[in-house]
Write an enzyme that holds these catalytic residues in place. Structure first.
Site, PDB file in Angstrom:
ATOM      1  N   SER A   1      49.717  54.022  61.890  1.00 42.14           N
ATOM      2  CA  SER A   1      51.064  54.568  61.724  1.00 42.14           C
ATOM      3  C   SER A   1      51.325  55.685  62.730  1.00 42.14           C
ATOM      4  O   SER A   1      52.429  55.801  63.277  1.00 42.14           O
ATOM      5  CB  SER A   1      51.249  55.102  60.299  1.00 42.14           C
ATOM      6  OG  SER A   1      51.491  54.056  59.389  1.00 42.14           O
TER       7      SER A   1
ATOM      8  N   THR B   1      44.456  48.701  58.184  1.00 37.48           N
ATOM      9  CA  THR B   1      43.634  49.324  57.144  1.00 37.48           C
ATOM     10  C   THR B   1      42.346  48.540  56.941  1.00 37.48           C
ATOM     11  O   THR B   1      41.250  49.118  56.919  1.00 37.48           O
ATOM     12  CB  THR B   1      44.403  49.438  55.820  1.00 37.48           C
ATOM     13  OG1 THR B   1      45.624  50.148  56.032  1.00 37.48           O
ATOM     14  CG2 THR B   1      43.577  50.180  54.778  1.00 37.48           C
TER      15      THR B   1
ATOM     16  N   LYS C   1      53.189  63.002  55.765  1.00 42.48           N
ATOM     17  CA  LYS C   1      52.990  61.574  56.063  1.00 42.48           C
ATOM     18  C   LYS C   1      52.319  60.909  54.882  1.00 42.48           C
ATOM     19  O   LYS C   1      51.320  61.407  54.358  1.00 42.48           O
ATOM     20  CB  LYS C   1      52.107  61.401  57.308  1.00 42.48           C
ATOM     21  CG  LYS C   1      51.966  59.947  57.755  1.00 42.48           C
ATOM     22  CD  LYS C   1      53.153  59.528  58.578  1.00 42.48           C
ATOM     23  CE  LYS C   1      53.091  58.072  59.019  1.00 42.48           C
ATOM     24  NZ  LYS C   1      53.481  57.135  57.943  1.00 42.48           N
TER      25      LYS C   1
ATOM     26  N   LYS D   1      43.118  63.016  54.181  1.00 43.41           N
ATOM     27  CA  LYS D   1      42.894  61.881  55.080  1.00 43.41           C
ATOM     28  C   LYS D   1      43.466  62.143  56.470  1.00 43.41           C
ATOM     29  O   LYS D   1      42.815  61.882  57.492  1.00 43.41           O
ATOM     30  CB  LYS D   1      43.517  60.617  54.476  1.00 43.41           C
ATOM     31  CG  LYS D   1      43.220  59.333  55.246  1.00 43.41           C
ATOM     32  CD  LYS D   1      43.951  58.141  54.642  1.00 43.41           C
ATOM     33  CE  LYS D   1      43.544  57.885  53.218  1.00 43.41           C
ATOM     34  NZ  LYS D   1      44.193  56.672  52.659  1.00 43.41           N
TER      35      LYS D   1
ATOM     36  N   LYS E   1      53.438  61.445  49.479  1.00 48.78           N
ATOM     37  CA  LYS E   1      53.419  60.112  48.876  1.00 48.78           C
ATOM     38  C   LYS E   1      54.725  59.914  48.124  1.00 48.78           C
ATOM     39  O   LYS E   1      55.271  60.853  47.525  1.00 48.78           O
ATOM     40  CB  LYS E   1      52.248  59.957  47.902  1.00 48.78           C
ATOM     41  CG  LYS E   1      51.762  58.527  47.774  1.00 48.78           C
ATOM     42  CD  LYS E   1      50.979  58.093  49.017  1.00 48.78           C
ATOM     43  CE  LYS E   1      50.381  56.708  48.848  1.00 48.78           C
ATOM     44  NZ  LYS E   1      49.513  56.371  49.984  1.00 48.78           N
TER      45      LYS E   1
END
Length: 421
Positions: A354, A190, A70, A94, A106
């Site tokens: 998400s 965020t 992710k 994270k 990423k």
């Protein structure tokens, strides 16, 4: 973006320190220091003038011990593969720290999206989705937006993937528009999470966040929404900056006005926070050096470094961006008694949201905005409580040490149980 792989070097230092402080075996570091898979793609786009440009793209899949990969997709002219690897590593940490069933990944395309027409941008987005489609999926790798991409880009990508799959596949991409299986909370998740992290730490340090002064470095999505929610929670935003400079107003800068500039910038790239009332400073880094209680670096990595950390006067730094504080600078802040809430804890609101969207999509259900925000706030608050308690217990640790070791424990246990180590 970082130069000469510096960001990757810093990220590896963070992981190395966490492995050592947590008492993990050296082999664990060796496994985490390399991604599981690197996908490099070429994406041809027919430009509006009839010529073709070929753009270079990546998808780094770092570790999937805890579940599907992710992480976001970044469109930026200076992005490097080393940056992408570092960001994927941070996503592994994270996601683990947040308690999510995800590994880290990423993606990136080396492009300045501001120089593309809407048609060119759509073709690039669809081309990237086609190129990585064989190696992503709702149980394999779930991308999301990052710098230079947004919910519209995700809409094009999920549509392209759905065409290839021959079915609607909403759970493959997250942070989609509400009109296309998304959730309205994702727009501000965020920044909201950063504000919650700041509030929860301030509560434990000072008894509350009410009346505390805040400076925000970066007026994009994270910075603007963090400023808005911090004001809602009782703090006073007295400085904020964008690429054109910094505005300072000791009387306070209304969060709604900051949001208005952010929304205007989506339509007009010349919009700037310098239009807000207050003292104007040409240096965008001036927000980092204000005499405030809380500093929120919410723009890019490596902005607080050893060469400028002496100018930082905040008592609490809450990292809205990924990697805004270098290890050397953080050591200096620690020695001065400045608390740094690390990125993998403070800015996890986006990936937590998400996850909630992914769960909705997998089950074809939908929570309303209030219920979604409540769930997000609860997860963020619990994560801060866990890390803060550990940090208090380990007196010689920074809060980043506590966060990284906590994240590594979950990854290590999963890898050991699987028989990977």
């Amino acid at each position: 973006m970082s130069q000469n792989g510096q960001f990757l070097e810093y990220t590896l230092q963070v992981i190395r320190r966490g492995v050592e402080m947590g008492g993990f075996p050296e082999d664990f570091y060796k496994l985490l220091s390399r991604p599981k898979r690197i996908i490099q793609v070429s994406i041809p786009v027919k430009m509006d003038n009839g010529s073709y440009e070929v753009f270079e793209g990546y998808r780094v899949q770092h570790n999937d011990a805890l579940g599907p990969f992710k992480g976001g997709i970044r469109f930026h002219p200076e992005v490097t593969l080393a940056d992408d690897i570092a960001l994927a590593m941070l996503m592994t940490l994270k996601n683990s720290l947040a308690g999510l069933p995800y590994g880290g990944a990423k993606g990136a395309v080396r492009v300045d999206p501001r120089r593309l027409s809407r048609r060119e941008l759509e073709e690039l987005a669809r081309g990237y989705a086609r190129a990585v489609a064989p190696l992503i999926g709702e149980q394999l790798d779930i991308p999301a937006p990052d710098v230079g991409t947004d919910s519209q880009v995700m809409a094009w990508m999920v549509d392209e993937y759905s065409k290839l799959a021959g079915r609607n596949a909403p759970a493959v991409f997250t942070s989609k528009p509400p009109e296309l299986w998304g959730n309205p909370v994702r727009e501000y998740s965020t920044g909201f999470g950063v504000a919650v992290a700041a509030r929860e730490v301030a509560k434990r340090l000072w008894g509350g966040i009410e009346g505390k002064t805040v400076a925000v470095h970066g007026a994009g999505n994270t910075g603007a929404w963090a400023a808005y929610w911090l004001e809602k929670m009782g703090a006073k935003v007295v400085a904020i900056s964008d690429t054109r400079g910094t505005v300072v107003n000791k009387a306070g800068i209304p969060g709604e006005q900051i949001l208005k500039v952010y929304m205007e910038k989506k339509r007009d790239k010349s919009a700037t926070v310098l239009a807000l009332e207050g003292e104007k400073i040409a240096d965008s880094n001036a927000s980092l050096y204000q005499d405030v209680d809380i500093l929120v670096p919410a723009a890019i990595e490596n902005v607080v470094r050893e060469d400028n950390v002496g100018l930082v006067r905040a008592r609490l730094v809450v990292e809205g961006a990924n990697g805004p504080t270098t290890p050397g600078a953080e050591r200096r802040l620690y020695e001065r008694g400045v608390v740094v809430v690390p990125d993998i804890l403070a800015n996890a609101g986006g990936v937590i949201m998400s996850y909630l969207e992914w769960v909705e999509n997998l089950q074809w259900l939908f929570w309303d905005e209030e219920e979604t925000r409540r769930r997000l706030e609860a997860i963020m608050s619990n994560n801060v409580a866990r890390v803060y308690a550990r940090w208090e217990k380990e007196k010689s640790w920074t809060m980043r040490d506590a966060a990284v070791v906590t994240a590594l424990e979950r990854i290590y246990n999963a890898m050991k149980t699987r028989g990977w180590i």
